[in-house]
Design an enzyme around this catalytic site. Structure first.
Site, PDB file in Angstrom:
ATOM      1  N   LYS A  28     -11.015  -3.508  -3.074  1.00 24.73           N
ATOM      2  CA  LYS A  28     -12.042  -2.455  -3.029  1.00 24.73           C
ATOM      3  C   LYS A  28     -11.537  -1.151  -3.624  1.00 24.73           C
ATOM      4  CE  LYS A  28     -13.767  -3.611   1.563  1.00 24.73           C
ATOM      5  NZ  LYS A  28     -12.762  -3.396   2.593  1.00 24.73           N
ATOM      6  N   LYS A  52       0.824  -1.220   0.000  1.00 25.49           N
ATOM      7  CA  LYS A  52       0.000   0.000   0.000  1.00 25.49           C
ATOM      8  C   LYS A  52       0.852   1.262   0.000  1.00 25.49           C
ATOM      9  CE  LYS A  52      -4.333  -1.500   2.151  1.00 25.49           C
ATOM     10  NZ  LYS A  52      -5.275  -1.201   3.231  1.00 25.49           N
ATOM     11  N   LYS A  99      -5.014  -9.400  -6.596  1.00 24.68           N
ATOM     12  CA  LYS A  99      -6.141  -9.722  -5.718  1.00 24.68           C
ATOM     13  C   LYS A  99      -7.307  -8.770  -5.997  1.00 24.68           C
ATOM     14  CE  LYS A  99      -6.432  -7.918  -1.784  1.00 24.68           C
ATOM     15  NZ  LYS A  99      -6.393  -7.331  -0.432  1.00 24.68           N
TER      16      LYS A  99
HETATM   17  P1  TYM Z   1     -10.974  -5.753   4.308  1.00 26.16           P
HETATM   18  O1  TYM Z   1     -11.995  -4.726   4.589  1.00 26.16           O
HETATM   19  O2  TYM Z   1      -9.941  -5.453   3.281  1.00 26.16           O
HETATM   20  O3  TYM Z   1     -11.677  -7.102   3.834  1.00 26.16           O
HETATM   21  C1  TYM Z   1     -12.704  -7.736   4.581  1.00 26.16           C
HETATM   22  C2  TYM Z   1     -12.545  -9.240   4.472  1.00 26.16           C
HETATM   23  O4  TYM Z   1     -12.574  -9.652   3.095  1.00 26.16           O
HETATM   24  C3  TYM Z   1     -11.424 -10.450   2.809  1.00 26.16           C
HETATM   25  N1  TYM Z   1     -11.017 -10.205   1.412  1.00 26.16           N
HETATM   26  C4  TYM Z   1     -10.931 -11.148   0.468  1.00 26.16           C
HETATM   27  N2  TYM Z   1     -11.178 -12.474   0.499  1.00 26.16           N
HETATM   28  C5  TYM Z   1     -10.999 -13.164  -0.657  1.00 26.16           C
HETATM   29  N3  TYM Z   1     -10.594 -12.590  -1.826  1.00 26.16           N
HETATM   30  C6  TYM Z   1     -10.347 -11.259  -1.892  1.00 26.16           C
HETATM   31  N4  TYM Z   1      -9.960 -10.700  -3.035  1.00 26.16           N
HETATM   32  C7  TYM Z   1     -10.520 -10.479  -0.711  1.00 26.16           C
HETATM   33  N5  TYM Z   1     -10.348  -9.163  -0.428  1.00 26.16           N
HETATM   34  C8  TYM Z   1     -10.655  -9.017   0.878  1.00 26.16           C
HETATM   35  C9  TYM Z   1     -10.362  -9.969   3.774  1.00 26.16           C
HETATM   36  O5  TYM Z   1      -9.351 -10.934   3.966  1.00 26.16           O
HETATM   37  C10 TYM Z   1     -11.186  -9.729   5.028  1.00 26.16           C
HETATM   38  O6  TYM Z   1     -11.372 -10.928   5.732  1.00 26.16           O
HETATM   39  N6  TYM Z   1      -7.685  -5.469   8.010  1.00 26.16           N
HETATM   40  C11 TYM Z   1      -8.985  -5.982   7.674  1.00 26.16           C
HETATM   41  C12 TYM Z   1     -10.089  -5.524   8.585  1.00 26.16           C
HETATM   42  C13 TYM Z   1      -9.851  -5.769  10.051  1.00 26.16           C
HETATM   43  C14 TYM Z   1      -9.913  -7.017  10.697  1.00 26.16           C
HETATM   44  C15 TYM Z   1      -9.663  -6.736  12.089  1.00 26.16           C
HETATM   45  C16 TYM Z   1     -10.142  -8.331  10.278  1.00 26.16           C
HETATM   46  C17 TYM Z   1      -9.582  -4.821  10.987  1.00 26.16           C
HETATM   47  N7  TYM Z   1      -9.477  -5.395  12.224  1.00 26.16           N
HETATM   48  C18 TYM Z   1      -9.638  -7.757  13.018  1.00 26.16           C
HETATM   49  C19 TYM Z   1     -10.116  -9.333  11.238  1.00 26.16           C
HETATM   50  C20 TYM Z   1      -9.869  -9.047  12.603  1.00 26.16           C
HETATM   51  C21 TYM Z   1      -9.319  -5.519   6.270  1.00 26.16           C
HETATM   52  O7  TYM Z   1      -8.840  -4.534   5.795  1.00 26.16           O
HETATM   53  O8  TYM Z   1     -10.288  -6.249   5.662  1.00 26.16           O
END
Ligand code: TYM
Length: 330
Positions: free
Chosen positions: A197, A112, A194
């Site tokens: 968003k 990032k 990947k």
């Molecule tokens: P975030 O908002 O990017 O994504 C939310 C969830 O979606 C999964 N994900 C994917 N799974 C499969 N293929 C993809 N292309 C894909 N893109 C995203 C992510 O792995 C995630 O499970 N850092 C985290 C948010 C967070 C969090 C936490 C998660 C903050 N605190 C504590 C677990 C526990 C994030 O940015 O997810």
């Protein structure tokens, strides 16, 4: 005693089928088995620039999508991270125990920050400390996430272990839970990246609220290859990614799918894939419209969620403060 599950999602960009297949779907389907806490991580979102209006709109949109995807407010607590102050407070304390070398190894930060160079915020670098605080506050057993978050959950374990080795057993050690299939859905326009968003290309992802026309058009344009055979071959990432998406939406086995498309062309497969996604998302989209007709209802569910989790978070925070020698207020 049910095991406790915690996971989070950022209220940024458009929530896409990667988020759904890699995470949200599993959160919804395992609610009876576990005690569930799901967090909309607005404080993580601001580690990169956000438009204030957009951020509040997206926070409610994500809440609506989680409930529409089947997360039941009676069985799962859904809340907004900034509504529970203990997250920021614990993140600060953890900051003081995390060796900088551990943070330097985080691949997501490296990816990032590459684009932003010197303009990158300190918050983005510190992102994993806040994520560790999220997880550790709730004595979490399991963290269901997509593949991209595994390193952050493993870091959380290391942080907890280090803290416990100094102060005794304060934190429970969480386990990442990554699905066997769908943990890394790739971009439709470029299957080497990947699905994300924040990608600006409109053909990159199918979003959960996309119209049927948009879904059809994105799938028909998705990158494949010049071969003909439709089979699960990881060395052909474009068609493989589409087949995985089809597998998860159609709930058919790989054998059945291969047999169904034997001798058929990519166009027919893509047509059927688009229909499977449209059908799969239809109930979610309907429910989303019902739920968001009354925005106060969503806000009240979020308020209930934070009221439920706050005492748990505050108890852990107090234990940490006591362990490190902060004098409690009288
Ligand atoms: P975030 O908002 O990017 O994504 C939310 C969830 O979606 C999964 N994900 C994917 N799974 C499969 N293929 C993809 N292309 C894909 N893109 C995203 C992510 O792995 C995630 O499970 N850092 C985290 C948010 C967070 C969090 C936490 C998660 C903050 N605190 C504590 C677990 C526990 C994030 O940015 O997810």
């Amino acid at each position: 005693m049910k095991k406790r599950v915690f996971s989070g999602i950022q209220p940024t960009g458009n929530i896409h089928i990667g988020n759904y297949l890699g995470a949200i779907r599993h959160w919804a389907s395992s609610q009876d088995q576990y005690e569930n806490i799901f967090c909309i991580v607005d404080l993580h979102a601001i580690t990169v620039a956000q438009d204030p209006k957009e951020l509040s709109m997206k926070t409610r949109e994500v809440a609506g999508l989680l409930f529409a995807a089947g997360i039941d407010p009676r069985r799962s607590a859904v809340f907004v991270q900034s509504h529970v102050g203990a997250h920021s407070e614990l993140a600060w304390i953890l900051n003081c125990f995390i060796p900088i070398g551990w943070m330097n190894r985080m691949t997501q930060y490296k990816e990032k920050s590459e684009k932003q160079k010197e303009q990158v915020s300190v918050g983005l670098f510190d992102y994993p400390a806040l994520m560790a605080a999220d997880i550790l506050l709730y004595e979490t057993d399991q963290v269901p996430v997509g593949e991209d978050q595994k390193q952050h959950v493993e870091l959380t374990r290391d942080i907890a272990q280090r803290f416990n080795s100094i102060y005794g057993a304060v934190f429970k050690l969480p386990e990442p839970v990554i699905p066997d299939v769908g943990a890394r859905i790739m971009g439709l326009d470029d299957p080497s990246k990947k699905m994300s968003k924040s990608d600006a290309n409109p053909g990159h992802a199918v979003n959960l609220l996309d119209s049927t026309d948009a879904i059809r058009s994105k799938i028909m344009k998705a990158t494949t290859d010049s071969k003909r055979e439709i089979c699960f071959d990881e060395k052909r990432p474009g068609i493989y990614n589409l087949l995985v998406i089809y597998e998860l939406f159609s709930k058919m086995s790989r054998k059945e799918i291969t047999a169904r498309f034997e001798g058929k062309g990519y166009a027919q497969f893509k047509n059927e894939l688009a229909e499977a996604i449209i059908e799969g998302l239809r109930p979610l989209q309907l429910r989303y419209r019902e739920l968001t007709a009354d925005p106060h209802y969503l806000d009240s569910l979020l308020a209930e969620g934070s009221a439920r989790v706050k005492p748990v978070a505050e108890k852990t925070l107090s234990a940490v403060q006591k362990a490190i020698g902060l004098v409690p207020p009288i």
